[in-house]
Design a protein around this motif. Structure first.
Motif, short mmCIF file in Angstrom:
data_model
loop_
_atom_site.label_atom_id
_atom_site.label_comp_id
_atom_site.label_asym_id
_atom_site.label_seq_id
_atom_site.Cartn_x
_atom_site.Cartn_y
_atom_site.Cartn_z
N ASP A 140 -34.59 5.59 -6.24
CA ASP A 140 -34.85 5.30 -4.83
C ASP A 140 -36.03 6.15 -4.36
O ASP A 140 -35.98 7.38 -4.44
CB ASP A 140 -33.61 5.60 -3.99
N PRO A 141 -37.12 5.53 -3.89
CA PRO A 141 -38.29 6.32 -3.47
C PRO A 141 -37.98 7.34 -2.38
O PRO A 141 -38.66 8.37 -2.29
CB PRO A 141 -39.28 5.26 -2.98
N ASP A 142 -36.97 7.08 -1.57
CA ASP A 142 -36.63 8.01 -0.49
C ASP A 142 -35.76 9.18 -0.95
O ASP A 142 -35.62 10.17 -0.21
CB ASP A 142 -35.91 7.27 0.64
N LEU A 143 -35.16 9.06 -2.13
CA LEU A 143 -34.23 10.09 -2.59
C LEU A 143 -34.71 10.86 -3.82
O LEU A 143 -34.14 11.91 -4.13
CB LEU A 143 -32.86 9.46 -2.92
N ALA A 144 -35.70 10.35 -4.53
CA ALA A 144 -36.07 10.93 -5.82
C ALA A 144 -36.47 12.40 -5.70
O ALA A 144 -35.97 13.26 -6.43
CB ALA A 144 -37.19 10.11 -6.45
N LEU A 145 -37.38 12.70 -4.76
CA LEU A 145 -37.86 14.08 -4.63
C LEU A 145 -36.75 15.01 -4.20
O LEU A 145 -36.60 16.12 -4.75
CB LEU A 145 -39.01 14.13 -3.64
N LEU A 146 -35.91 14.59 -3.25
CA LEU A 146 -34.83 15.44 -2.78
C LEU A 146 -33.76 15.61 -3.86
O LEU A 146 -33.13 16.68 -3.94
CB LEU A 146 -34.21 14.84 -1.52
N SER A 147 -33.55 14.60 -4.69
CA SER A 147 -32.59 14.73 -5.79
C SER A 147 -33.03 15.80 -6.77
O SER A 147 -32.23 16.64 -7.21
CB SER A 147 -32.42 13.39 -6.50
N VAL A 148 -34.32 15.80 -7.11
CA VAL A 148 -34.83 16.83 -8.01
C VAL A 148 -34.75 18.20 -7.34
O VAL A 148 -34.42 19.20 -7.99
CB VAL A 148 -36.28 16.50 -8.42
N ALA A 149 -35.00 18.25 -6.04
CA ALA A 149 -34.92 19.52 -5.32
C ALA A 149 -33.50 20.09 -5.37
O ALA A 149 -33.31 21.31 -5.51
CB ALA A 149 -35.38 19.34 -3.88
N LEU A 150 -32.49 19.24 -5.25
CA LEU A 150 -31.11 19.71 -5.31
C LEU A 150 -30.79 20.28 -6.69
O LEU A 150 -30.09 21.29 -6.81
CB LEU A 150 -30.15 18.57 -4.97
N VAL A 151 -31.30 19.64 -7.73
CA VAL A 151 -31.09 20.18 -9.09
C VAL A 151 -31.80 21.52 -9.24
O VAL A 151 -31.28 22.46 -9.86
CB VAL A 151 -31.59 19.16 -10.13
N ILE A 183 -39.52 18.38 -12.39
CA ILE A 183 -39.90 17.08 -11.82
C ILE A 183 -40.37 16.13 -12.91
O ILE A 183 -40.00 14.95 -12.94
CB ILE A 183 -41.00 17.28 -10.76
N TRP A 184 -41.16 16.63 -13.84
CA TRP A 184 -41.67 15.77 -14.90
C TRP A 184 -40.54 15.32 -15.83
O TRP A 184 -40.55 14.17 -16.30
CB TRP A 184 -42.75 16.49 -15.69
N ALA A 185 -39.58 16.19 -16.10
CA ALA A 185 -38.48 15.82 -16.98
C ALA A 185 -37.55 14.79 -16.35
O ALA A 185 -36.96 13.96 -17.05
CB ALA A 185 -37.67 17.06 -17.37
N MET A 186 -37.44 14.80 -15.02
CA MET A 186 -36.48 13.91 -14.36
C MET A 186 -37.11 12.62 -13.86
O MET A 186 -36.48 11.55 -13.95
CB MET A 186 -35.82 14.65 -13.19
N THR A 187 -38.32 12.67 -13.31
CA THR A 187 -38.90 11.46 -12.71
C THR A 187 -40.32 11.16 -13.19
O THR A 187 -40.80 10.04 -12.96
CB THR A 187 -38.94 11.61 -11.19
N SER A 188 -41.00 12.11 -13.80
CA SER A 188 -42.42 11.95 -14.18
C SER A 188 -43.28 11.57 -12.98
O SER A 188 -44.28 10.86 -13.11
CB SER A 188 -42.56 10.91 -15.29
#
Length: 312
Positions: free
Chosen positions: A172-183, A252-257
């Motif tokens: 989801d473009p709206d959640l990808a960055l925040l999901s990585v931030a939570l990790v 970030i690169w490992a999870m979403t590139s």
């Protein structure tokens, strides 16, 4: 009787004054031996930081390969700032750094308060909280990218057992960055917790006992005693977390590139894509820009936090 000694005349007094003024300088000139102990640190600093920094500044002004280079001036910087998704990468970088550093401060403080309280299994809990810090970042990214799969991931499967529809964490473009931030917060909050524990245990108990005698409640003691006295720990956590957020790349690169699309791209991933495409001089110029951005944001922040600490 002891023989009387005449007081020193003007000439002898002047000579003694000259000797007293010149002796410290002679001692300083003859006491250069301790300065040699700075030499190993200077060599390490110059080799690992100063030389690479100067080399990056030079090669950012060139078009280079492994075997040759050509000086082109500021063309790399002009082209770098014309990148179509650079502004989005800068915005994502600032959002990522603000979210991760803010959550690490809050959660680190709460966990620090919990793990300094007299609770059962406190040492085991401290080890559990700190354990993610020791795990490889790439390994954490791969593991969570599997766990956050929208249909077969462990997280959404667990939510479905309670009748909840899990989101598309990384697609989801709206959640990808925040999901990585939570990790990132999950992995790095252990270090913030350790810093806060060190600050909390250094507070003398006499302060809290005196406040209790004066009738101060737990919240008042936390507000007027704990928070001011752990300000150095808070400043350290903020600065370290903010620098890490601005420089973040591997997770970030490992999870979403940088995807989906370019919605989770940060400055470091934009630079890496340029390097992958073979634009080495352009990517070097990007690294210089990132270095300047970190310095321009972190140095004033550090001065502000340290000034507040001195005023307190």
């Amino acid at each position: 009787m002891l023989p009387e000694t005449s007081p020193p005349g003007p000439a002898s007094s002047a000579a003694m004054a000259r000797r007293s003024r010149s002796s410290p300088s002679r001692r300083r000139r003859g006491n250069a031996y301790p300065l040699w102990f700075h030499l190993p640190a200077a060599i390490v600093f110059g080799t690992l930081f100063l030389v690479p920094t100067l080399a990056s500044l030079f090669f950012s002004l060139t078009r280079w390969t492994l075997f040759s280079y050509a000086f082109i001036g500021l063309d790399n910087f002009r082209q770098f700032f014309r990148e179509p998704f650079l502004f989005q990468g800068i915005t994502n970088t600032l959002i990522y750094a603000a979210v991760t550093s803010g959550l690490k401060v809050v959660l680190g403080l709460l966990l620090g308060l919990l793990l300094t309280a007299p609770i059962f299994g406190r040492d085991l809990l401290r080890a559990i909280v700190f354990f993610p810090v020791l795990v490889s970042t790439i390994g954490v990214g791969i593991a969570f990218s599997v766990m956050m799969h929208p249909t077969r991931g462990l997280i959404n499967v667990g939510l479905s057992l309670f009748g909840l529809q899990g989101p598309a964490w990384l697609t989801d473009p709206d959640l990808a960055l925040l999901s990585v931030a939570l990790v990132d917060v999950w992995k790095g909050v252990g270090l913030a917790t350790v810093i806060y524990i060190a600050g909390l245990v250094s507070i003398p108990r006499d302060y809290h006992e005196a406040a209790k005698i004066d009738g101060a409640g737990p919240f008042d003691r936390f507000r007027h005693i704990t928070l001011p006295l752990i300000r150095p720990a808070t400043a350290t956590v903020i600065i370290l977390s903010f620098i890490g957020g601005l420089r973040s790349f591997d997770l970030i690169w490992a999870m979403t590139s940088g995807g989906p699309g370019f919605t989770s791209d940060v400055i470091a991933s934009v630079i890496y894509k340029q390097y992958q495409a073979g634009f080495y001089g352009l990517s070097t110029a990007g690294n210089v820009v990132l270095f300047l951005l970190v310095a321009l944001l972190v140095v004033p922040l550090s001065l502000y936090l340290n000034r507040r600490e001195v005023e307190a």
